[in-house]
Scaffold this active site. Structure first.
Site, PDB file in Angstrom:
ATOM      1  N   LYS A  69      80.938  37.503  79.932  1.00 13.41           N
ATOM      2  CA  LYS A  69      81.090  38.486  80.385  1.00 13.41           C
ATOM      3  C   LYS A  69      81.479  39.402  78.860  1.00 13.41           C
ATOM      4  O   LYS A  69      81.673  39.355  78.916  1.00 13.41           O
ATOM      5  CB  LYS A  69      82.061  38.388  81.641  1.00 13.41           C
ATOM      6  N   SER A 145      85.366  41.113  89.300  1.00 15.12           N
ATOM      7  CA  SER A 145      84.902  41.703  88.225  1.00 15.12           C
ATOM      8  C   SER A 145      83.513  41.386  87.613  1.00 15.12           C
ATOM      9  O   SER A 145      82.820  41.568  86.987  1.00 15.12           O
ATOM     10  CB  SER A 145      85.648  42.418  87.257  1.00 15.12           C
ATOM     11  N   SER A 169      88.716  38.051  90.014  1.00 19.57           N
ATOM     12  CA  SER A 169      87.774  38.138  89.962  1.00 19.57           C
ATOM     13  C   SER A 169      86.363  38.076  89.526  1.00 19.57           C
ATOM     14  O   SER A 169      85.195  37.183  89.052  1.00 19.57           O
ATOM     15  CB  SER A 169      88.025  39.351  88.612  1.00 19.57           C
TER      16      SER A 169
END
Length: 488
Positions: A69, A145, A169
Site C-alpha cells: 500500500k 483506505s 481500513s
C-alpha cells in the site's frame, strides 16, 4: 485464483517459477488496471531480478508476487507519496520493518496500491491518483483506505495484498470487496523504524486475503515482540496455523445490528448478521443479542481529535523541511479541515482522549469475560457508488471558513463532514481504539450481487478465536469470495 500458499507450493515444487507468477500478475494488471485504478506504481524489472536471485530458505510465501500500500509501507528506493500531492516525488530512503518482514516471508514486491490522502477516508479517491473502482461493480468504490489493495486482490492481480487499518481500513474494503480482512491485536505486527505509534496505536499493518490459511500463516510469520516498540502483545508460541484446524470450542457469542453511533443500518447488513447468527446456533454455539457497552459517539469524537493532533504533528515536521508553513493548496480540503481541528486540540484534550480509549479497552475486556466473540456488521451498507459525494455540499463549503471558527465548531464541522461516511461504516473504529483484534468475513451477498462482510471482535491477543471462526465459515462454504475462470 488459488491462494498464496498454493502458489508458493508450486514454485517450490518446480511446477512454476516466481518470474512466471510475476509476469502473469502484470498481464492481469495491464488488462484492467487502467479502468480499476488500483495499482499506482510498479517495479517489474526489479521484481524479476529479485525473484531470480531468491533462495529457498523455507519461506512460507516463496516467490509470491505482492503489492504494498502506498501509505505507511515503505520500500527503499520506491515512491512514498502517502497519496498526497505534497509528497508526489518522495522516495523512501529505507525499508520499514513490516515490509522487510514480508520480504523475509518470501514475497516479491511488484508495486504499490492506491489509497486516499493520508488514509483519512473509507473510500479511495485521492486527487493525486484518482478513484479506485470496485472489481465487483465498477460503478462503486472498493472502500478505503486500503481500497487499491482490495481491488487488486478482488481483481486477481495478486492472491493477497498488504494493507493497514487505523479505523477499519482493511476491514471496510474487505466488506465492500468480498475478501477476508483481519486487523490484528495492537502490538502484534512489526513497527518502526519510523511511525512507532501509528495514530497513537490505532493503526496496524496486515493484509487482505482470500483464504484463512493464508491469513493465519501470514500472522504466524509476522507476529513479533519488539522491545523498542511502545506496544506489544505476547507472541503465540504454538503458532496460529498449527492450532487452526481444531474446531472452535463451545463459545458464547454476543451480536448486535445496531450502530454504535446511532446511525441507520441497512436491511442487508442486518440480514448478513442474522443469517450468521442462525448458522452459529446451528453449529451449537450460544448466541445472545447484546448492545455495544461503549459510548460510541464519545469515542468517535476522541478519534477525530486524535487524527487532528497527529496531523498537526506531521505537518510541523513538513513545515520545517519546507522552510515555510503548510498551506491549503498543499493538501486536499478534508486534510486541511483535519489539520485545523488539530490546531485547536489541547494537550489536556489529547490526554483525556487516550484515557477514554483505555477505559473502553477495559470495558470491552470485562465484556469478553462473559462473551467470547462479538458479532456485528462490518459495514452498515454495501459499497457506495462513485457518483455519491458522501459529503453534504453545504458542509463542504464551510471548510472555506474553518480558520475563523472556534475549536469546538471545527470539531463539529469535521463530525458533520464525516456523517455520511460514518453512516456507511460505524462498526470498525472501536477495535482500533481498544486495541482488540477484529476480522471481516465475506459472509453475505446482497440481492444486487454486492458483497457485505460480518465482523467478529475478540479479546486482545485472541486472533486464534477469529481465525477458527473464519475457518468454520470457510469449511461450510459460507464465504463469498470473488471468482475467476480458473476457479470454475
Amino acid at each position: 485464483m488459488v491462494d498464496a500458499l498454493e502458489l508458493a507450493r508450486r514454485v517450490r515444487a518446480g511446477e512454476t517459477s516466481s518470474e512466471a507468477l510475476i509476469n502473469d500478475a502484470f498481464k492481469r494488471i495491464e488488462a484492467t488496471n487502467d479502468d480499476l485504478n488500483a495499482v499506482v506504481h510498479t517495479r517489474r524489472e526489479k521484481a524479476l531480478a529479485e525473484a531470480k536471485a531468491q533462495q529457498d530458505n523455507g519461506q512460507p510465501f516463496l516467490g509470491v508476487p505482492l503489492l504494498l500500500k502506498d501509505l505507511g509501507q515503505n520500500l527503499k528506493g520506491e515512491p512514498a507519496t502517502l497519496s498526497s500531492r505534497l509528497f508526489k516525488n518522495e522516495i523512501a530512503g529505507r525499508t520499514d520493518n513490516f515490509v522487510a518482514a514480508l520480504q523475509d516471508a518470501g514475497f516479491i514486491v511488484i508495486g504499490q496500491t492506491n489509497a486516499p490522502e493520508y488514509g483519512f477516508k473509507n473510500i479511495t479517491d485521492p486527487v493525486l491518483y484518482g478513484k479506485t473502482r470496485n472489481a465487483w461493480d465498477r460503478d462503486r468504490y472498493s472502500g478505503g483506505s486500503s481500497g487499491g489493495a482490495a481491488t487488486s486482490v478482488a481483481a486477481g492481480y495478486v492472491p493477497l495484498a498488504a494493507g493497514n487499518d487505523g479505523g477499519g481500513s482493511i476491514r471496510i474494503p474487505a466488506s465492500f470487496s468480498g475478501l477476508i480482512g483481519l486487523k490484528p491485536t495492537r502490538g502484534r505486527m512489526p513497527v518502526g523504524p519510523d511511525g512507532w505509534r501509528g495514530w497513537a496505536g490505532a493503526s496496524i499493518n496486515f493484509a487482505l486475503t482470500r483464504s484463512i490459511r493464508d491469513t493465519s500463516t501470514l500472522l504466524d510469520w509476522l507476529q513479533t515482540y519488539q522491545p523498542a516498540a511502545p506496544f506489544s502483545t505476547p507472541v503465540n508460541l504454538q503458532g496460529f496455523t498449527d492450532q487452526l484446524w481444531d474446531q472452535p470450542a463451545h463459545l458464547r457469542i454476543a451480536y448486535t445490528t445496531k450502530s454504535p453511533v446511532g446511525t441507520p443500518v441497512s436491511r442487508a447488513a442486518q440480514q448478513a448478521v442474522l443469517e450468521s447468527v442462525d448458522f452459529l446456533k446451528a453449529q451449537g454455539f450460544e448466541v445472545v443479542e447484546q448492545e455495544n457497552p461503549l459510548d460510541g459517539t464519545a469515542l468517535m469524537r476522541s478519534y477525530y481529535m486524535m487524527n487532528g493532533a497527529e496531523t498537526v504533528a506531521m505537518f510541523d515536521g513538513v513545515s520545517k523541511a519546507l522552510g515555510r508553513p503548510v498551506e491549503p493548496n498543499d493538501m486536499e480540503r478534508l486534510t486541511w479541515l483535519i489539520y485545523q481541528v488539530g490546531l485547536g486540540v489541547t494537550g489536556c484534550q489529547y490526554s483525556q482522549a487516550m484515557g477514554l480509549w483505555d477505559q473502553a479497552s477495559a470495558q470491552m475486556d470485562d465484556f469478553l469475560d462473559t462473551y467470547d466473540l462479538y458479532l456485528t456488521p462490518t459495514t452498515a451498507y454495501p459499497a457506495p457508488r462513485l457518483d455519491n459525494p458522501l459529503v453534504d455540499p453545504d458542509v463542504e463549503a464551510q471548510i472555506d471558513h474553518v480558520t475563523h471558527m472556534k475549536a469546538a465548531d471545527r470539531l463539529q464541522l469535521l463530525w458533520d463532514y464525516f456523517e455520511q461516511e460514518l453512516t456507511q461504516s460505524p462498526f470498525t473504529q472501536q477495535a482500533n481504539l481498544t486495541g482488540q483484534p477484529a476480522i471481516s468475513l465475506p459472509a453475505f451477498v446482497t440481492t444486487e450481487g454486492l458483497p457485505l462482510g460480518v465482523q467478529f471482535t475478540a479479546r486482545k491477543g485472541d486472533e486464534l478465536a477469529l481465525l477458527r471462526m473464519g475457518r468454520l465459515f470457510e469449511q461450510q462454504g459460507r464465504l463469498h469470495l470473488p471468482t475467476f475462470e480458473e476457479d470454475k
